[in-house]
Scaffold this motif. Sequence first.
Motif, PDB file in Angstrom:
ATOM      1  N   SER A 210       7.644  -3.652  -6.688  1.00 49.66           N
ATOM      2  CA  SER A 210       7.604  -3.200  -7.955  1.00 49.66           C
ATOM      3  C   SER A 210       6.336  -1.589  -8.435  1.00 49.66           C
ATOM      4  CB  SER A 210       5.672  -4.682  -7.520  1.00 49.66           C
ATOM      5  OG  SER A 210       4.985  -3.517  -7.288  1.00 49.66           O
TER       6      SER A 210
ATOM      7  N   TYR B  27      11.203   1.857   4.699  1.00 50.91           N
ATOM      8  CA  TYR B  27      10.756  -0.133   4.713  1.00 50.91           C
ATOM      9  C   TYR B  27      12.382  -0.662   5.143  1.00 50.91           C
ATOM     10  CZ  TYR B  27       6.578   1.860   3.342  1.00 50.91           C
ATOM     11  OH  TYR B  27       5.143   2.462   3.157  1.00 50.91           O
TER      12      TYR B  27
ATOM     13  N   LYS C   3       7.546  -5.827   5.475  1.00 48.95           N
ATOM     14  CA  LYS C   3       7.991  -6.285   4.241  1.00 48.95           C
ATOM     15  C   LYS C   3       6.853  -6.833   2.440  1.00 48.95           C
ATOM     16  CE  LYS C   3      10.657  -9.622   6.385  1.00 48.95           C
ATOM     17  NZ  LYS C   3      10.495 -11.635   7.404  1.00 48.95           N
ATOM     18  N   GLU C   4       5.301  -6.863   3.132  1.00 49.89           N
ATOM     19  CA  GLU C   4       4.373  -6.100   2.118  1.00 49.89           C
ATOM     20  C   GLU C   4       4.294  -5.116   1.202  1.00 49.89           C
ATOM     21  OE1 GLU C   4       0.539  -7.861   3.547  1.00 49.89           O
ATOM     22  OE2 GLU C   4       1.427  -9.859   3.794  1.00 49.89           O
TER      23      GLU C   4
ATOM     24  N   GLN D 175       5.494  -7.927   9.176  1.00 54.18           N
ATOM     25  CA  GLN D 175       5.377  -9.037   7.875  1.00 54.18           C
ATOM     26  C   GLN D 175       5.064  -7.635   7.242  1.00 54.18           C
ATOM     27  OE1 GLN D 175       6.014 -12.078   6.857  1.00 54.18           O
ATOM     28  NE2 GLN D 175       4.737 -10.993   4.869  1.00 54.18           N
ATOM     29  N   ILE D 176       3.855  -6.944   7.488  1.00 56.07           N
ATOM     30  CA  ILE D 176       2.899  -5.732   6.658  1.00 56.07           C
ATOM     31  C   ILE D 176       3.909  -5.162   6.319  1.00 56.07           C
ATOM     32  CG2 ILE D 176       1.818  -3.767   7.372  1.00 56.07           C
ATOM     33  CD1 ILE D 176       0.228  -5.620  10.295  1.00 56.07           C
TER      34      ILE D 176
ATOM     35  N   ARG E  93       7.505  -4.682  -0.586  1.00 54.01           N
ATOM     36  CA  ARG E  93       7.391  -5.375  -1.653  1.00 54.01           C
ATOM     37  C   ARG E  93       6.401  -4.356  -3.397  1.00 54.01           C
ATOM     38  NH1 ARG E  93       5.672 -10.553  -0.194  1.00 54.01           N
ATOM     39  NH2 ARG E  93       7.138 -10.185   1.996  1.00 54.01           N
ATOM     40  N   THR E  94       5.764  -3.745  -2.652  1.00 58.53           N
ATOM     41  CA  THR E  94       4.293  -3.013  -3.668  1.00 58.53           C
ATOM     42  C   THR E  94       4.838  -1.826  -4.111  1.00 58.53           C
ATOM     43  OG1 THR E  94       2.677  -4.038  -2.101  1.00 58.53           O
ATOM     44  CG2 THR E  94       1.987  -2.220  -2.903  1.00 58.53           C
TER      45      THR E  94
END
Length: 126
Positions: A102, A49, A94-95, A91-92, A98-99
């Motif tokens: 986490s 990513y 990036k999400e 943007q997808i 982040r997921t």
Amino acid sequence: KVAVQTMATTAVRPSAAIKAPSNEDLDDFLADFSEAVKQSRDSAVLGKYDDALVFYDGVLAQIQHRLKEKLDPEMTRKWKSIKEAISSEAQIVKELSRTVSSFTNGHSGGGRNNKHAPQGMFSEPE
């Protein structure tokens, strides 16, 4: 590519001082652009990513550069539409990043020895 010549150094007409991009320049741009989009998507699919986001940033910079050129209104509309689509993809990614982050950085639990995991999922049967 814009080449500007000063009137003091050459005796050219003012209209000849700025050169419009040639078809060859456009072909080179589109080939580079396509390759960068492909690299962005390939990296995202492979779960790389951070790499994908670097490629997406480059692609968006190329589009922004293209939009600064004098284009006809139809081409401007098309490039803006492409920019929106690429921005949505970025943007997808990036999400997703982040997921995943986490899960790997934000949680200390999980794994096979987690006392709080439901039986049969992540813990050994007792």
